[in-house]
Motif scaffolding. Structure first.
Motif, PDB file in Angstrom:
ATOM      1  N   LEU A 282       0.841  -1.195   0.000  1.00  0.00           N
ATOM      2  CA  LEU A 282       0.000   0.000   0.000  1.00  0.00           C
ATOM      3  C   LEU A 282       0.879   1.249   0.000  1.00  0.00           C
ATOM      4  N   ALA A 283       2.072   1.130   0.578  1.00  0.00           N
ATOM      5  CA  ALA A 283       2.946   2.303   0.699  1.00  0.00           C
ATOM      6  C   ALA A 283       4.140   2.262  -0.235  1.00  0.00           C
ATOM      7  N   ASN A 284       4.512   1.088  -0.674  1.00  0.00           N
ATOM      8  CA  ASN A 284       5.733   0.977  -1.479  1.00  0.00           C
ATOM      9  C   ASN A 284       5.583  -0.192  -2.442  1.00  0.00           C
ATOM     10  N   PRO A 285       5.842   0.012  -3.727  1.00  0.00           N
ATOM     11  CA  PRO A 285       5.604  -1.072  -4.691  1.00  0.00           C
ATOM     12  C   PRO A 285       6.416  -2.336  -4.414  1.00  0.00           C
ATOM     13  N   GLU A 286       7.525  -2.179  -3.731  1.00  0.00           N
ATOM     14  CA  GLU A 286       8.312  -3.376  -3.399  1.00  0.00           C
ATOM     15  C   GLU A 286       7.826  -4.068  -2.127  1.00  0.00           C
ATOM     16  N   GLY A 287       6.953  -3.423  -1.418  1.00  0.00           N
ATOM     17  CA  GLY A 287       6.330  -4.023  -0.242  1.00  0.00           C
ATOM     18  C   GLY A 287       7.333  -4.495   0.804  1.00  0.00           C
ATOM     19  N   GLU A 288       7.070  -5.667   1.350  1.00  0.00           N
ATOM     20  CA  GLU A 288       7.856  -6.180   2.471  1.00  0.00           C
ATOM     21  C   GLU A 288       9.291  -6.502   2.079  1.00  0.00           C
ATOM     22  N   VAL A 289       9.545  -6.651   0.783  1.00  0.00           N
ATOM     23  CA  VAL A 289      10.929  -6.880   0.351  1.00  0.00           C
ATOM     24  C   VAL A 289      11.764  -5.644   0.694  1.00  0.00           C
ATOM     25  N   ALA A 290      11.204  -4.459   0.459  1.00  0.00           N
ATOM     26  CA  ALA A 290      11.921  -3.220   0.810  1.00  0.00           C
ATOM     27  C   ALA A 290      12.135  -3.142   2.316  1.00  0.00           C
ATOM     28  N   THR A 291      11.105  -3.508   3.066  1.00  0.00           N
ATOM     29  CA  THR A 291      11.228  -3.451   4.529  1.00  0.00           C
ATOM     30  C   THR A 291      12.303  -4.414   5.019  1.00  0.00           C
ATOM     31  N   ALA A 292      12.306  -5.610   4.439  1.00  0.00           N
ATOM     32  CA  ALA A 292      13.286  -6.620   4.873  1.00  0.00           C
ATOM     33  C   ALA A 292      14.704  -6.152   4.556  1.00  0.00           C
ATOM     34  N   ARG A 293      14.879  -5.518   3.403  1.00  0.00           N
ATOM     35  CA  ARG A 293      16.229  -5.029   3.059  1.00  0.00           C
ATOM     36  C   ARG A 293      16.666  -3.945   4.036  1.00  0.00           C
ATOM     37  N   ALA A 294      15.716  -3.068   4.391  1.00  0.00           N
ATOM     38  CA  ALA A 294      16.050  -2.000   5.339  1.00  0.00           C
ATOM     39  C   ALA A 294      16.399  -2.599   6.699  1.00  0.00           C
ATOM     40  N   ALA A 295      15.632  -3.605   7.111  1.00  0.00           N
ATOM     41  CA  ALA A 295      15.931  -4.254   8.397  1.00  0.00           C
ATOM     42  C   ALA A 295      17.320  -4.882   8.350  1.00  0.00           C
ATOM     43  N   ALA A 296      17.628  -5.519   7.225  1.00  0.00           N
ATOM     44  CA  ALA A 296      18.950  -6.147   7.092  1.00  0.00           C
ATOM     45  C   ALA A 296      20.047  -5.089   7.161  1.00  0.00           C
ATOM     46  N   ALA A 297      19.821  -3.952   6.490  1.00  0.00           N
ATOM     47  CA  ALA A 297      20.843  -2.897   6.483  1.00  0.00           C
ATOM     48  C   ALA A 297      21.072  -2.349   7.883  1.00  0.00           C
ATOM     49  N   CYS A 298      20.071  -2.438   8.731  1.00  0.00           N
ATOM     50  CA  CYS A 298      20.209  -1.935  10.103  1.00  0.00           C
ATOM     51  C   CYS A 298      20.542  -3.074  11.068  1.00  0.00           C
ATOM     52  N   ASN A 299      20.819  -4.237  10.533  1.00  0.00           N
ATOM     53  CA  ASN A 299      21.117  -5.429  11.356  1.00  0.00           C
ATOM     54  C   ASN A 299      20.034  -5.720  12.375  1.00  0.00           C
ATOM     55  N   THR A 300      18.813  -5.431  11.997  1.00  0.00           N
ATOM     56  CA  THR A 300      17.757  -5.743  12.948  1.00  0.00           C
ATOM     57  C   THR A 300      16.826  -6.812  12.414  1.00  0.00           C
ATOM     58  N   LEU A 301      15.846  -7.096  13.205  1.00  0.00           N
ATOM     59  CA  LEU A 301      14.963  -8.221  12.936  1.00  0.00           C
ATOM     60  C   LEU A 301      13.627  -7.710  12.405  1.00  0.00           C
ATOM     61  N   MET A 302      13.066  -8.459  11.493  1.00  0.00           N
ATOM     62  CA  MET A 302      11.764  -8.081  10.949  1.00  0.00           C
ATOM     63  C   MET A 302      10.763  -9.204  11.216  1.00  0.00           C
ATOM     64  N   VAL A 303       9.588  -8.825  11.662  1.00  0.00           N
ATOM     65  CA  VAL A 303       8.521  -9.819  11.775  1.00  0.00           C
ATOM     66  C   VAL A 303       7.622  -9.636  10.553  1.00  0.00           C
ATOM     67  N   LEU A 304       7.577 -10.655   9.707  1.00  0.00           N
ATOM     68  CA  LEU A 304       6.753 -10.572   8.490  1.00  0.00           C
ATOM     69  C   LEU A 304       5.302 -10.875   8.841  1.00  0.00           C
ATOM     70  N   SER A 305       4.413  -9.979   8.433  1.00  0.00           N
ATOM     71  CA  SER A 305       2.990 -10.164   8.736  1.00  0.00           C
ATOM     72  C   SER A 305       2.395 -11.301   7.909  1.00  0.00           C
ATOM     73  N   PHE A 306       1.467 -11.984   8.532  1.00  0.00           N
ATOM     74  CA  PHE A 306       0.638 -12.968   7.829  1.00  0.00           C
ATOM     75  C   PHE A 306      -0.057 -12.306   6.634  1.00  0.00           C
ATOM     76  N   SER A 307      -0.414 -11.035   6.813  1.00  0.00           N
ATOM     77  CA  SER A 307      -1.150 -10.325   5.759  1.00  0.00           C
ATOM     78  C   SER A 307      -0.207  -9.573   4.823  1.00  0.00           C
ATOM     79  N   ALA A 308       0.952 -10.132   4.595  1.00  0.00           N
ATOM     80  CA  ALA A 308       1.949  -9.449   3.762  1.00  0.00           C
ATOM     81  C   ALA A 308       1.505  -9.400   2.303  1.00  0.00           C
ATOM     82  N   SER A 309       2.009  -8.374   1.628  1.00  0.00           N
ATOM     83  CA  SER A 309       1.727  -8.310   0.193  1.00  0.00           C
ATOM     84  C   SER A 309       2.853  -8.925  -0.634  1.00  0.00           C
ATOM     85  N   CYS A 310       3.908  -9.392   0.011  1.00  0.00           N
ATOM     86  CA  CYS A 310       4.958 -10.157  -0.694  1.00  0.00           C
ATOM     87  C   CYS A 310       4.987 -11.580  -0.152  1.00  0.00           C
TER      88      CYS A 310
END
Ligand SMILES: Cc1cc2nc3c(=O)[nH]c(=O)nc-3n(C[C@H](O)[C@H](O)[C@H](O)COP(=O)(O)O)c2cc1C
Length: 370
Positions: A86-114
């Motif tokens: 809804l906010a970014n065409p790359e969806g959770e892939v973009a979020t996961a990359r950002a989390a990786a770049a910050c060495n942090t953890l991401m919880v992927l939602s069941f309702s993910a768009s990726c």
């Protein structure tokens, strides 16, 4: 270019309001019913004051934590929120990359768009998978198995959503449930027709299992070898039950005030849960509608191990009413920069005046000061 990024989460939120269709902005920012808890999620932080102690050596600030065996540089992780496309065409892939770049953890939602597989292959962020349990248990089981086989490290069972909270903005906007990419091939994902009201609500009513109860934690344990965290606990009683049920951790949460209105603000519930003796290593603290980046710091003091990224809201009546969910509003940047910068902003705010010893002992020592 980095210099042109907003300097705090509020500025991202203002951009999001301009950029997003109203239906989507309201979906991200709205709470249940009167939105009392939504406002209190912010106001409660205003009731926690910091007691600055001075002349403490702050030349070496170490905010690192270990969560379920994973080392992270700061106690900030990304909470599961649905439909990042809804906010970014790359969806959770973009979020996961950002989390990786910050060495942090991401919880992927069941309702993910990726898809689980896309997110897994996009980066090496530590990933947990958040689960809703469907009436059709086979669907939920299949998703757990897919997450496990694609390197997700824990299952986060959301326990506060046997049915969807009554989100009036979504009802008014006739909010359309965005397609859940992970259900492709498991059930029809585009055929969610209703004549009136929130289509998201209708979708949830049709799919979620309202009979979910403590015994189902056992069921979940029987289908996965991953540790299970229970997300959505706000009382000592349930914290104790979670421990008895064998949860590896608890996520203190009122679901960003999107479920039960007049439930306690997440940060207010934390002390009770901590006192129940349930939150130890592996327990996770609230993000909870936090009013400002600095709220991460206030939360750290209130006794929990990790902070999910706070929310903030502004154009609401009431004290310091910031609106918005930082990861999603920051995802508006065309790549992962916005999310990365948001994670850094929260971390920096936490970093500035807080000595390492205080951060490290946040779970116990500072709680007493507060
Ligand atoms: C737009 C949006 C979507 C969300 N989607 C989910 C979801 O799919 N699963 C879930 O467990 N929580 C979901 N949440 C709740 C967040 O994970 C998180 O609990 C909340 O934003 C922070 O409030 P808390 O401190 O009360 O947890 C969502 C929140 C927002 C704002």
């Amino acid at each position: 270019m980095e210099n042109n990024l907003p300097v705090n989460i509020r500025e991202y939120q203002e951009l999001a309001k301009k950029a997003l269709p109203k239906m989507h902005y309201d979906y991200i920012n709205g709470g249940a019913e009167d939105e009392h808890t939504l406002r209190d999620n912010i106001a409660a932080y205003g009731r926690i004051l910091l007691r600055p102690r001075v002349l403490v050596d702050v030349s070496n600030i170490d905010m690192s934590i270990n969560l379920l065996g994973y080392d992270m540089p700061s106690p900030i992780i990304v909470a599961p929120t649905g439909s990042h496309k809804l906010a970014n065409p790359e969806g959770e892939v973009a979020t996961a990359r950002a989390a990786a770049a910050c060495n942090t953890l991401m919880v992927l939602s069941f309702s993910a768009s990726c898809k689980i597989e896309e997110v897994a292959s996009s980066c090496n962020a530590i990933r947990f998978y958040q689960l809703y349990v469907f009436k059709n248990r086979d669907i939920s089981a299949t998703l757990v198995q897919r997450a496990e086989s694609h390197g997700f490290k824990a299952i986060v069972l959301t326990v506060d959503t046997p049915m969807l909270g009554r989100r009036e903005a979504d009802i008014r906007n006739k909010m359309v449930a965005p397609a859940n990419a992970n259900l492709e091939g498991l059930m029809p994902i585009d055929d969610l027709d209703t004549t009136d009201g929130s289509k998201l609500e209708k979708y949830a009513r049709d799919t979620l299992d309202p009979s979910l109860s403590w015994k189902d934690v056992e069921w979940l344990k029987s289908i996965t070898s991953l540790p299970i965290l229970l997300k959505g606990i706000v009382t000592a009683e349930d914290a104790r039950k979670a421990v008895e049920a064998g949860a590896a951790g608890i996520i203190v949460s009122n679901h960003g005030a999107r479920q039960l209105d007049y439930a306690p603000a997440t940060i207010s519930a934390l002390e009770e849960v901590v006192k129940a003796g349930a939150v130890r290593a592996g327990g996770e603290g609230p993000g909870g509608g936090e009013a400002r980046d600095r709220d991460a710091q206030q939360g750290a003091g209130a006794g929990h191990g990790a902070l999910r990224l706070p929310e903030r809201r502004r154009d609401h009546p009431g004290p310091r009413a910031d609106r918005g969910r930082p990861v999603q509003v920051a995802a508006l940047m065309s790549d992962a920069r916005g999310i990365r910068s948001t994670l850094h902003t929260v971390k920096d705010t936490l970093h500035v005046p807080t000595p390492a010893s205080i951060i490290r002992d946040a779970g116990s020592k500072l709680a007493k000061d507060l």
